[in-house]
Design an enzyme around this catalytic site. Structure first.
Site, PDB file in Angstrom:
ATOM      1  N   SER A  62      31.308  73.843 111.694  1.00  0.00           N
ATOM      2  CA  SER A  62      32.518  73.690 110.886  1.00  0.00           C
ATOM      3  C   SER A  62      33.467  72.637 111.460  1.00  0.00           C
ATOM      4  O   SER A  62      34.081  71.870 110.715  1.00  0.00           O
ATOM      5  CB  SER A  62      33.229  75.030 110.711  1.00  0.00           C
ATOM      6  OG  SER A  62      33.380  75.683 111.936  1.00  0.00           O
ATOM      7  N   CYS A  92      28.106  79.940 105.584  1.00  0.00           N
ATOM      8  CA  CYS A  92      28.250  79.910 107.038  1.00  0.00           C
ATOM      9  C   CYS A  92      29.383  78.964 107.458  1.00  0.00           C
ATOM     10  O   CYS A  92      30.541  79.280 107.227  1.00  0.00           O
ATOM     11  CB  CYS A  92      26.906  79.604 107.689  1.00  0.00           C
ATOM     12  SG  CYS A  92      26.850  80.202 109.374  1.00  0.00           S
ATOM     13  N   ILE A 151      22.963  82.933 111.194  1.00  0.00           N
ATOM     14  CA  ILE A 151      22.790  82.053 112.358  1.00  0.00           C
ATOM     15  C   ILE A 151      24.181  81.682 112.881  1.00  0.00           C
ATOM     16  O   ILE A 151      24.920  80.961 112.224  1.00  0.00           O
ATOM     17  CB  ILE A 151      22.020  80.763 111.979  1.00  0.00           C
ATOM     18  CG1 ILE A 151      20.671  81.113 111.342  1.00  0.00           C
ATOM     19  CG2 ILE A 151      21.830  79.865 113.203  1.00  0.00           C
ATOM     20  CD1 ILE A 151      19.962  79.936 110.690  1.00  0.00           C
ATOM     21  N   HIS A 188      22.956  82.514 105.212  1.00  0.00           N
ATOM     22  CA  HIS A 188      22.348  81.317 104.610  1.00  0.00           C
ATOM     23  C   HIS A 188      21.436  81.697 103.437  1.00  0.00           C
ATOM     24  O   HIS A 188      20.223  81.852 103.631  1.00  0.00           O
ATOM     25  CB  HIS A 188      21.493  80.594 105.663  1.00  0.00           C
ATOM     26  CG  HIS A 188      22.291  79.874 106.690  1.00  0.00           C
ATOM     27  ND1 HIS A 188      22.622  78.543 106.593  1.00  0.00           N
ATOM     28  CD2 HIS A 188      22.838  80.312 107.843  1.00  0.00           C
ATOM     29  CE1 HIS A 188      23.328  78.178 107.636  1.00  0.00           C
ATOM     30  NE2 HIS A 188      23.476  79.236 108.427  1.00  0.00           N
ATOM     31  N   GLU A 190      20.241  79.890 101.276  1.00  0.00           N
ATOM     32  CA  GLU A 190      19.311  78.789 100.969  1.00  0.00           C
ATOM     33  C   GLU A 190      18.062  78.837 101.851  1.00  0.00           C
ATOM     34  O   GLU A 190      17.122  78.078 101.625  1.00  0.00           O
ATOM     35  CB  GLU A 190      20.031  77.434 101.119  1.00  0.00           C
ATOM     36  CG  GLU A 190      20.268  76.923 102.532  1.00  0.00           C
ATOM     37  CD  GLU A 190      21.375  77.652 103.300  1.00  0.00           C
ATOM     38  OE1 GLU A 190      21.885  78.678 102.819  1.00  0.00           O
ATOM     39  OE2 GLU A 190      21.687  77.207 104.425  1.00  0.00           O
TER      40      GLU A 190
HETATM   41  N1  GLN Z   1      29.039  78.823 114.053  1.00  0.00           N
HETATM   42  C1  GLN Z   1      29.084  77.693 113.167  1.00  0.00           C
HETATM   43  C2  GLN Z   1      30.531  77.296 112.910  1.00  0.00           C
HETATM   44  O1  GLN Z   1      31.400  78.065 113.077  1.00  0.00           O
HETATM   45  C3  GLN Z   1      28.431  78.008 111.842  1.00  0.00           C
HETATM   46  C4  GLN Z   1      26.941  78.165 112.021  1.00  0.00           C
HETATM   47  C5  GLN Z   1      26.153  77.908 110.770  1.00  0.00           C
HETATM   48  O2  GLN Z   1      26.647  77.299 109.815  1.00  0.00           O
HETATM   49  N2  GLN Z   1      24.912  78.310 110.802  1.00  0.00           N
HETATM   50  O3  GLN Z   1      30.767  76.212 112.500  1.00  0.00           O
END
Ligand code: GLN
Length: 206
Positions: A62, A92, A151, A188, A190
């Site tokens: 992010s 996510c 994830i 996710h 996808e």
């Molecule tokens: N932990 C990541 C974040 O905060 C996100 C992980 C993901 O998109 N699989 O940006």
């Protein structure tokens, strides 16, 4: 006599970083499942953002997506399309970016949130890469027994008088919400071959 010309749906995946191509595949499966015509484009510039009917902000990092969004001057365009009410889905890292508030980890990384979904997010709420996991979940009104892949996933909490509607929880943590035109998932959708979430999203355009 009148004719309707049904234009193909144009879906844009924000393609600055992260799990982009998997969403392209998921939408292509959903189009064929639904028997609708559509295109999926990877969007990386402001013009692109104005040409799409719906936007996905994918998983990734992010903080990195936030930074590149500003380098490419995309933030204003994305916010203006969200305000126009086009369907938007964040997965996510995308769910982190769509939130109104973030935890200490979000603040420390200098991530600027889009502030569109009235939740507070906690980054990596289930631990790091080694704590990635999968679970069958019920996504309210969308899918029973959806195989969800987490994830380094965030969790969300509704802010006071939030208009977001809870769609999914895992172990008391909020992992899926819908607020008006926006869907936000910690996992996710996808990464599995199950098209139900992508179908639900596309149905908003019918
Ligand atoms: N932990 C990541 C974040 O905060 C996100 C992980 C993901 O998109 N699989 O940006």
């Amino acid at each position: 006599m009148s004719f309707f010309i049904v234009e193909p749906m144009r879906i844009g995946i924000l393609g600055v970083q992260g799990a982009v191509s998997e969403h392209v595949g998921a939408f292509e499966r959903a189009f064929s499942d639904m028997g609708v015509r559509g295109t999926v484009d990877i969007v990386r510039n402001a013009n692109h953002i104005h040409q799409i009917d719906a936007l996905v902000i994918p998983g990734g990092e992010s903080s990195t997506i936030s930074r590149i969004m500003d380098t490419l001057n995309l933030r204003k365009e994305i916010l203006s399309r969200i305000e126009q009410g086009i369907p938007v889905m964040g997965t996510c890292a995308g769910a982190v970016l769509l939130a109104s508030e973030g935890d200490e980890a979000v603040r420390r990384s200098g991530t600027k949130l889009l502030g569109s979904v009235e939740v507070s997010v906690k980054r990596n709420a289930f631990g790091g890469q080694r704590e990635s996991f999968e679970s069958n979940m019920n996504i309210k009104g969308i899918a029973e027994g959806f195989h969800a892949v987490f994830i380094r996933a965030p969790s969300m909490e509704l802010l006071p008088s939030s208009r977001a509607r809870v769609l999914a929880t895992f172990e008391d943590k909020l992992v899926g919400v819908e607020q008006n035109n926006i869907l936000s998932f910690s996992f996710h959708p996808e990464l599995t071959r199950d098209p139900r979430i992508h179908r639900y999203f596309l149905e908003k355009l019918l």
